[in-house]
Scaffold this active site. Structure first.
Site, PDB file in Angstrom:
ATOM      1  N   SER A   1     -54.742  14.567  -2.615  1.00 57.63           N
ATOM      2  CA  SER A   1     -54.433  13.870  -3.864  1.00 57.63           C
ATOM      3  C   SER A   1     -53.666  14.832  -4.752  1.00 57.63           C
ATOM      4  CB  SER A   1     -55.750  13.481  -4.551  1.00 57.63           C
ATOM      5  OG  SER A   1     -55.525  13.032  -5.862  1.00 57.63           O
TER       6      SER A   1
ATOM      7  N   TYR B   1     -64.839  15.182  -7.400  1.00 55.84           N
ATOM      8  CA  TYR B   1     -63.749  14.574  -6.615  1.00 55.84           C
ATOM      9  C   TYR B   1     -62.540  15.504  -6.557  1.00 55.84           C
ATOM     10  CZ  TYR B   1     -59.968  11.538  -5.175  1.00 55.84           C
ATOM     11  OH  TYR B   1     -58.884  11.021  -4.509  1.00 55.84           O
TER      12      TYR B   1
HETATM   13  N1  LIG Z   1     -55.967   5.210  -4.878  1.00 57.66           N
HETATM   14  C1  LIG Z   1     -55.751   6.347  -5.477  1.00 57.66           C
HETATM   15  O1  LIG Z   1     -55.499   6.395  -6.691  1.00 57.66           O
HETATM   16  C2  LIG Z   1     -55.769   7.623  -4.684  1.00 57.66           C
HETATM   17  C3  LIG Z   1     -55.058   8.735  -5.175  1.00 57.66           C
HETATM   18  C4  LIG Z   1     -55.067   9.910  -4.452  1.00 57.66           C
HETATM   19  C5  LIG Z   1     -55.768   9.988  -3.268  1.00 57.66           C
HETATM   20  N2  LIG Z   1     -56.464   8.903  -2.815  1.00 57.66           N
HETATM   21  C6  LIG Z   1     -57.214   9.042  -1.571  1.00 57.66           C
HETATM   22  O2  LIG Z   1     -56.731   8.096  -0.653  1.00 57.66           O
HETATM   23  C7  LIG Z   1     -57.742   7.812   0.315  1.00 57.66           C
HETATM   24  C8  LIG Z   1     -57.825   6.312   0.520  1.00 57.66           C
HETATM   25  O3  LIG Z   1     -58.263   5.716  -0.680  1.00 57.66           O
HETATM   26  P1  LIG Z   1     -57.689   4.320  -1.186  1.00 57.66           P
HETATM   27  O4  LIG Z   1     -56.958   4.559  -2.438  1.00 57.66           O
HETATM   28  O5  LIG Z   1     -57.014   3.611  -0.084  1.00 57.66           O
HETATM   29  O6  LIG Z   1     -59.073   3.616  -1.595  1.00 57.66           O
HETATM   30  P2  LIG Z   1     -59.860   2.371  -0.985  1.00 57.66           P
HETATM   31  O7  LIG Z   1     -59.013   1.149  -1.030  1.00 57.66           O
HETATM   32  O8  LIG Z   1     -61.156   2.356  -1.719  1.00 57.66           O
HETATM   33  O9  LIG Z   1     -60.101   2.779   0.541  1.00 57.66           O
HETATM   34  C9  LIG Z   1     -61.089   3.701   0.909  1.00 57.66           C
HETATM   35  C10 LIG Z   1     -61.362   3.550   2.390  1.00 57.66           C
HETATM   36  O10 LIG Z   1     -62.375   4.511   2.767  1.00 57.66           O
HETATM   37  C11 LIG Z   1     -63.407   3.821   3.479  1.00 57.66           C
HETATM   38  N3  LIG Z   1     -64.701   4.458   3.253  1.00 57.66           N
HETATM   39  C12 LIG Z   1     -65.318   4.664   2.065  1.00 57.66           C
HETATM   40  N4  LIG Z   1     -66.533   5.219   2.257  1.00 57.66           N
HETATM   41  C13 LIG Z   1     -66.679   5.350   3.606  1.00 57.66           C
HETATM   42  C14 LIG Z   1     -67.712   5.848   4.432  1.00 57.66           C
HETATM   43  N5  LIG Z   1     -68.857   6.322   3.912  1.00 57.66           N
HETATM   44  N6  LIG Z   1     -67.541   5.833   5.768  1.00 57.66           N
HETATM   45  C15 LIG Z   1     -66.390   5.332   6.305  1.00 57.66           C
HETATM   46  N7  LIG Z   1     -65.373   4.863   5.574  1.00 57.66           N
HETATM   47  C16 LIG Z   1     -65.509   4.869   4.241  1.00 57.66           C
HETATM   48  C17 LIG Z   1     -63.386   2.405   2.909  1.00 57.66           C
HETATM   49  O11 LIG Z   1     -63.911   1.478   3.841  1.00 57.66           O
HETATM   50  P3  LIG Z   1     -65.405   0.853   3.831  1.00 57.66           P
HETATM   51  O12 LIG Z   1     -65.773   0.609   2.409  1.00 57.66           O
HETATM   52  O13 LIG Z   1     -65.246  -0.360   4.677  1.00 57.66           O
HETATM   53  O14 LIG Z   1     -66.264   1.887   4.491  1.00 57.66           O
HETATM   54  C18 LIG Z   1     -61.893   2.175   2.750  1.00 57.66           C
HETATM   55  O15 LIG Z   1     -61.329   1.754   3.974  1.00 57.66           O
HETATM   56  C19 LIG Z   1     -59.020   8.452  -0.209  1.00 57.66           C
HETATM   57  O16 LIG Z   1     -59.244   9.664   0.482  1.00 57.66           O
HETATM   58  C20 LIG Z   1     -58.696   8.744  -1.667  1.00 57.66           C
HETATM   59  O17 LIG Z   1     -59.415   9.845  -2.173  1.00 57.66           O
HETATM   60  C21 LIG Z   1     -56.465   7.720  -3.487  1.00 57.66           C
END
Ligand SMILES: NC(=O)c1ccc[n+]([C@@H]2O[C@H](COP(=O)([O-])OP(=O)(O)OC[C@H]3O[C@@H](n4cnc5c(N)ncnc54)[C@H](OP(=O)(O)O)[C@@H]3O)[C@@H](O)[C@H]2O)c1
Length: 261
Positions: A139, A152
């Site tokens: 991130s 985080y």
């Molecule tokens: N969106 C942002 O602003 C942002 C910015 C920078 C970095 N990121 C990073 O991008 C990555 C993806 O996030 P996103 O933005 O796509 O958010 P998201 O839509 O909430 O997706 C998160 C994914 O992680 C899975 N997950 C969560 N807890 C889990 C667990 N205990 N075991 C297995 N799978 C799990 C969720 O699936 P289930 O709930 O089905 O398990 C979901 O598929 C993350 O690492 C996040 O830190 C996001």
């Protein structure tokens, strides 16, 4: 269709789901991992329409035994894994003295431990094969301290530094490791992190998960080590490097504080 596979963790939503769509469109078979089995089954059917083979594996990756079981299950399939996308992750918003330890422990286990374990086992396999790509989703939070999301931001600093270290060790091996650094992006992330009232999010136009995944996919194929999404994010991080840390952490605190709108 070719015979190689991509493993995508966090494939049920957001950036991980969009990565999976890109692999399917390129004819690369998939192993989709997340907790939501029903959601993954629906996505699996959508992606199989591209003519690729899709395997769904439901696991809670905040539990190291389930992480090991995921690797064991995939190994039993005797498939040629060429890509690992460590995308599963979440955050948590609030003052550290008030936030839930259980949620933070789970976050550390998912964002750090699971990602490290999967990177280790696949870096070993890929280096034996002489090729492979690992994408660790960090991130822009990785580059600075994060008051109100202190744990985080620290987990993402780990992901960035860890990925750069391993990428450097593996230089010349045919194995590429990328730390993908998105800024705030539209997904379920903000809701899960209870971050919707933060000034960083509220009222701001954020890029979509598809745009971020497309950027990350291209950076992976180019063999890059660190890729920050968005010209504005890259410019801000460049300016932050020039400032003293006490100013950076104060600015970060202000930026993350609750919106009064
Ligand atoms: N969106 C942002 O602003 C942002 C910015 C920078 C970095 N990121 C990073 O991008 C990555 C993806 O996030 P996103 O933005 O796509 O958010 P998201 O839509 O909430 O997706 C998160 C994914 O992680 C899975 N997950 C969560 N807890 C889990 C667990 N205990 N075991 C297995 N799978 C799990 C969720 O699936 P289930 O709930 O089905 O398990 C979901 O598929 C993350 O690492 C996040 O830190 C996001």
């Amino acid at each position: 269709m070719n015979d190689s596979y991509a493993i995508v963790t966090g494939a049920s939503s957001g950036i991980g789901l969009e990565f999976a769509r890109l692999f399917a469109a390129d004819g690369i078979n998939l192993v989709l991992v997340a907790r939501d089995k029903a959601g993954l089954d629906i996505i699996g059917k959508e992606l199989a329409a591209h003519g690729v083979l899709v395997t769904v594996y439901a696991a809670d990756l905040s539990d190291i035994e389930q992480v090991k079981a995921t690797h064991a299950f995939i190994s039993e399939q005797k498939i040629k894994v060429q890509y690992l996308i460590n995308c599963a992750g979440f955050g948590n918003y609030g003052e550290f003295i008030k936030t839930s330890w259980a949620k933070e422990q789970s976050m550390i286990q998912l964002n750090i431990t699971a990602l490290t374990y999967l990177t280790k086992v696949y870096a070993q396999e890929f280096s034996k094969a002489g090729s492979g790509h690992i994408v660790n989703v960090a991130s822009t939070a990785a580059f600075l301290p994060g008051p109100l999301m202190a744990v985080y931001y620290a987990t993402k600093a780990y992901v960035l530094h860890f990925s750069e270290g391993v990428a450097t060790e593996l230089k010349g091996s045919g194995v590429k490791v990328l730390a993908l650094c998105p800024g705030p992006t539209v997904s379920k992330f903000q809701e899960v992190a209870a971050q919707t009232e933060s000034k960083l999010i509220k009222g701001r136009k954020l890029p979509g998960s598809a745009e971020v995944a497309k950027f990350g996919y291209k950076a992976m194929m180019q063999g890059r080590v660190v890729a920050v999404h968005g010209a504005g994010n890259r410019r801000n991080l460049h300016v932050l490097k020039l400032l003293p840390r006490h100013i950076v952490r104060t600015m970060s605190y202000r930026a993350q504080s609750r919106s009064q709108q």
